[in-house]
Design a protein around this motif. Structure first.
Motif, PDB file in Angstrom:
ATOM      1  N   LYS A   1     -10.187  13.727  59.748  1.00 19.87           N
ATOM      2  CA  LYS A   1     -10.820  14.471  60.835  1.00 19.87           C
ATOM      3  C   LYS A   1     -10.537  15.971  60.731  1.00 19.87           C
ATOM      4  O   LYS A   1     -11.432  16.802  60.852  1.00 19.87           O
ATOM      5  CB  LYS A   1     -10.311  13.920  62.162  1.00 19.87           C
ATOM      6  CG  LYS A   1     -10.511  14.808  63.383  1.00 19.87           C
ATOM      7  CD  LYS A   1     -11.957  14.936  63.794  1.00 19.87           C
ATOM      8  CE  LYS A   1     -12.044  15.670  65.125  1.00 19.87           C
ATOM      9  NZ  LYS A   1     -13.448  15.950  65.504  1.00 19.87           N
ATOM     10  N   HIS A   2      -9.266  16.318  60.532  1.00 16.64           N
ATOM     11  CA  HIS A   2      -8.855  17.723  60.513  1.00 16.64           C
ATOM     12  C   HIS A   2      -8.652  18.166  59.065  1.00 16.64           C
ATOM     13  O   HIS A   2      -7.615  17.908  58.465  1.00 16.64           O
ATOM     14  CB  HIS A   2      -7.577  17.920  61.330  1.00 16.64           C
ATOM     15  CG  HIS A   2      -7.746  17.560  62.770  1.00 16.64           C
ATOM     16  ND1 HIS A   2      -7.453  16.294  63.250  1.00 16.64           N
ATOM     17  CD2 HIS A   2      -8.205  18.278  63.819  1.00 16.64           C
ATOM     18  CE1 HIS A   2      -7.711  16.257  64.544  1.00 16.64           C
ATOM     19  NE2 HIS A   2      -8.176  17.442  64.913  1.00 16.64           N
ATOM     20  N   THR A   3      -9.672  18.796  58.506  1.00 16.04           N
ATOM     21  CA  THR A   3      -9.562  19.316  57.145  1.00 16.04           C
ATOM     22  C   THR A   3      -8.740  20.604  57.172  1.00 16.04           C
ATOM     23  O   THR A   3      -8.861  21.412  58.098  1.00 16.04           O
ATOM     24  CB  THR A   3     -10.954  19.564  56.556  1.00 16.04           C
ATOM     25  OG1 THR A   3     -11.754  20.279  57.498  1.00 16.04           O
ATOM     26  CG2 THR A   3     -11.645  18.241  56.234  1.00 16.04           C
TER      27      THR A   3
ATOM     28  N   ASP B   1     -11.776  22.562  54.451  1.00 10.19           N
ATOM     29  CA  ASP B   1     -12.948  22.503  55.328  1.00 10.19           C
ATOM     30  C   ASP B   1     -14.226  22.942  54.614  1.00 10.19           C
ATOM     31  O   ASP B   1     -15.336  22.594  55.033  1.00 10.19           O
ATOM     32  CB  ASP B   1     -12.725  23.366  56.568  1.00 10.19           C
ATOM     33  CG  ASP B   1     -12.420  24.825  56.225  1.00 10.19           C
ATOM     34  OD1 ASP B   1     -11.565  25.058  55.346  1.00 10.19           O
ATOM     35  OD2 ASP B   1     -13.027  25.723  56.827  1.00 10.19           O
TER      36      ASP B   1
ATOM     37  N   ALA C   1     -15.615  16.727  57.136  1.00 11.13           N
ATOM     38  CA  ALA C   1     -14.664  16.171  58.099  1.00 11.13           C
ATOM     39  C   ALA C   1     -15.213  14.898  58.734  1.00 11.13           C
ATOM     40  O   ALA C   1     -16.423  14.771  58.985  1.00 11.13           O
ATOM     41  CB  ALA C   1     -14.356  17.199  59.182  1.00 11.13           C
TER      42      ALA C   1
ATOM     43  N   TYR D   1      -2.934  16.604  57.802  1.00 13.87           N
ATOM     44  CA  TYR D   1      -3.116  17.665  58.798  1.00 13.87           C
ATOM     45  C   TYR D   1      -3.441  17.112  60.189  1.00 13.87           C
ATOM     46  O   TYR D   1      -3.178  17.769  61.201  1.00 13.87           O
ATOM     47  CB  TYR D   1      -4.220  18.598  58.311  1.00 13.87           C
ATOM     48  CG  TYR D   1      -4.398  19.904  59.048  1.00 13.87           C
ATOM     49  CD1 TYR D   1      -3.308  20.674  59.468  1.00 13.87           C
ATOM     50  CD2 TYR D   1      -5.677  20.400  59.297  1.00 13.87           C
ATOM     51  CE1 TYR D   1      -3.496  21.882  60.119  1.00 13.87           C
ATOM     52  CE2 TYR D   1      -5.872  21.609  59.936  1.00 13.87           C
ATOM     53  CZ  TYR D   1      -4.774  22.342  60.353  1.00 13.87           C
ATOM     54  OH  TYR D   1      -4.965  23.541  60.998  1.00 13.87           O
ATOM     55  N   ASP D   2      -3.974  15.896  60.256  1.00 19.46           N
ATOM     56  CA  ASP D   2      -4.205  15.238  61.551  1.00 19.46           C
ATOM     57  C   ASP D   2      -2.933  15.183  62.387  1.00 19.46           C
ATOM     58  O   ASP D   2      -2.987  15.125  63.618  1.00 19.46           O
ATOM     59  CB  ASP D   2      -4.705  13.796  61.348  1.00 19.46           C
ATOM     60  CG  ASP D   2      -6.145  13.708  60.859  1.00 19.46           C
ATOM     61  OD1 ASP D   2      -6.938  14.619  61.136  1.00 19.46           O
ATOM     62  OD2 ASP D   2      -6.472  12.692  60.203  1.00 19.46           O
TER      63      ASP D   2
ATOM     64  N   PHE E   1      -2.252  17.418  65.526  1.00 16.32           N
ATOM     65  CA  PHE E   1      -3.180  17.379  66.656  1.00 16.32           C
ATOM     66  C   PHE E   1      -2.928  16.127  67.509  1.00 16.32           C
ATOM     67  O   PHE E   1      -3.522  15.070  67.264  1.00 16.32           O
ATOM     68  CB  PHE E   1      -4.618  17.444  66.143  1.00 16.32           C
ATOM     69  CG  PHE E   1      -4.853  18.692  65.330  1.00 16.32           C
ATOM     70  CD1 PHE E   1      -5.163  19.890  65.944  1.00 16.32           C
ATOM     71  CD2 PHE E   1      -4.697  18.677  63.949  1.00 16.32           C
ATOM     72  CE1 PHE E   1      -5.345  21.050  65.201  1.00 16.32           C
ATOM     73  CE2 PHE E   1      -4.879  19.830  63.191  1.00 16.32           C
ATOM     74  CZ  PHE E   1      -5.199  21.022  63.828  1.00 16.32           C
TER      75      PHE E   1
ATOM     76  N   TRP F   1      -5.807  13.869  69.110  1.00 15.95           N
ATOM     77  CA  TRP F   1      -6.507  12.948  68.220  1.00 15.95           C
ATOM     78  C   TRP F   1      -5.717  11.653  68.011  1.00 15.95           C
ATOM     79  O   TRP F   1      -6.299  10.581  67.798  1.00 15.95           O
ATOM     80  CB  TRP F   1      -6.770  13.628  66.877  1.00 15.95           C
ATOM     81  CG  TRP F   1      -7.641  12.851  65.942  1.00 15.95           C
ATOM     82  CD1 TRP F   1      -7.303  12.376  64.711  1.00 15.95           C
ATOM     83  CD2 TRP F   1      -9.005  12.470  66.134  1.00 15.95           C
ATOM     84  NE1 TRP F   1      -8.365  11.728  64.125  1.00 15.95           N
ATOM     85  CE2 TRP F   1      -9.432  11.770  64.981  1.00 15.95           C
ATOM     86  CE3 TRP F   1      -9.921  12.652  67.184  1.00 15.95           C
ATOM     87  CZ2 TRP F   1     -10.720  11.252  64.841  1.00 15.95           C
ATOM     88  CZ3 TRP F   1     -11.209  12.138  67.035  1.00 15.95           C
ATOM     89  CH2 TRP F   1     -11.585  11.452  65.889  1.00 15.95           C
TER      90      TRP F   1
END
Length: 257
Positions: free
Chosen positions: A111-113, A120, A125, A145-146, A149, A152
Motif C-alpha cells: 500500500k505505502h510505496t 512510488d 501501490a 514501509y506499511d 502507518f 492501515w
C-alpha cells in the motif's frame, strides 16, 4: 483445532537482482525447516533485494517464483509468505504472496510505496487489505514501509497476527524495533517482522532484527544474524489477554477514504 501456530522466519542475505540464486539459497534453508512449522516467512523482495530497476529482472521470473512457492509449499506442507516483483499489464507491483500447501494463493500489493527510494514512481501501490484465516489464526500481512502507518494496520477485524516482510536498512532500525512492538501492543495481536541482512547492490546495509512480539509487546524471538528463527503463537494467549484487558473494545471508529 490446535491452539498453537508454529512459524519460521528466514532472515537471510539476498543476492542483488538474481532470482535464480536467491531461490536456490532459500530452498536450501527450507529443506532444514522443522517438521511442525505451519508458516514460513521470507523477506520483502526475496528474489532480488529492494531494487528500483525491475526491468533488470525478466518478467517470467515472477511467474517462476510463484510456481516455485506453490511447489515447495506442497512438498514440505507449510505455507510460504514473502513479496516479489510482479509485472502485470505493463505495471510493476511489490506483491506479497501467501501460498498454502493445497495450492491456494493469496496476494497483497504494498500500500505505502517508499517515497525516499522512489518506489512510488516505479511500483503501483495497492489499495486493499488482505486477511487470511489459516489453521485457526486470522492473519494480516503487510510490507515494510506499511509499518509506519498505524491506521492501515489498525485491528478493526479482530485479526490474530500482524505480519511484515521488509528490507529495512540499518540507519532506521530503531524505528523498526519500536514500531513492531507498538503495533503488537496497540492491536493486541502478535506482530511479526522479517527483515533481510547484508549489503544490497547499491550499498545499503540491513541488520536483520527480525522479531516476534506477543499481544503485550513481549519479545518472543529476535535475531541479528543469518538464521531461521522459530516461534510458537498461542491462541489461548490472545484470547486470555483480550478478555482480561478489553482495550480493543475502546478503539476509535474510522473510515478509510
Amino acid at each position: 483445532m490446535d491452539s498453537n501456530l508454529e512459524i519460521a522466519l528466514i532472515q537471510t542475505h539476498l543476492i542483488w537482482e538474481n532470482p535464480i540464486a536467491n531461490r536456490k539459497n532459500i530452498e536450501a534453508k527450507l529443506r532444514l525447516i522443522k517438521n511442525d512449522v505451519a508458516i514460513v516467512v521470507l523477506p520483502e523482495m526475496f528474489t532480488t533485494g529492494f531494487t528500483m530497476k525491475p526491468e533488470n529482472v525478466a518478467q517470467e521470473e515472477g511467474i517462476k517464483t510463484l510456481e516455485w512457492l506453490k511447489a515447495l509449499a506442497s512438498t514440505y506442507g507449510f505455507a510460504l509468505v514473502g513479496s516479489t516483483i510482479w509485472q502485470e499489464e505493463g505495471n510493476y507491483y511489490n506483491r506479497l504472496f501467501f501460498v498454502t500447501p493445497s495450492g491456494n494463493v493469496h496476494s497483497y500489493d504494498k500500500k505505502h510505496t517508499f517515497i525516499l527510494a522512489g518506489e512510488d514512481k516505479v511500483y503501483v501501490a495497492g489499495k486493499d487489505h488482505l486477511f487470511i484465516t489459516y489453521q485457526g489464526f486470522k492473519i494480516c500481512p503487510l510490507i515494510c514501509y506499511d509499518l509506519r502507518f498505524p491506521v492501515w494496520a489498525r485491528n478493526t477485524v479482530d485479526y490474530d497476527v500482524l505480519l511484515y516482510v521488509a528490507n529495512w536498512p540499518k540507519p532506521r532500525i530503531n524505528a523498526w524495533d519500536t514500531l513492531l512492538k507498538a503495533r503488537a501492543i496497540e492491536n493486541m495481536a502478535y506482530c511479526i517482522g522479517v527483515n533481510r541482512i547484508g549489503i544490497d547492490g547499491i550499498g545499503y546495509e540491513y541488520p536483520g532484527h527480525s522479531a516476534v512480539y506477543d499481544v503485550l509487546g513481549q519479545q518472543v524471538a529476535f535475531s541479528q544474524k543469518e538464521e531461521v528463527l522459530y516461534a510458537t503463537l498461542s491462541k489461548d494467549h490472545i484470547q486470555f489477554n483480550r478478555k482480561k484487558l478489553r482495550f480493543l473494545e475502546d478503539r476509535d471508529p474510522f473510515t478509510l477514504l
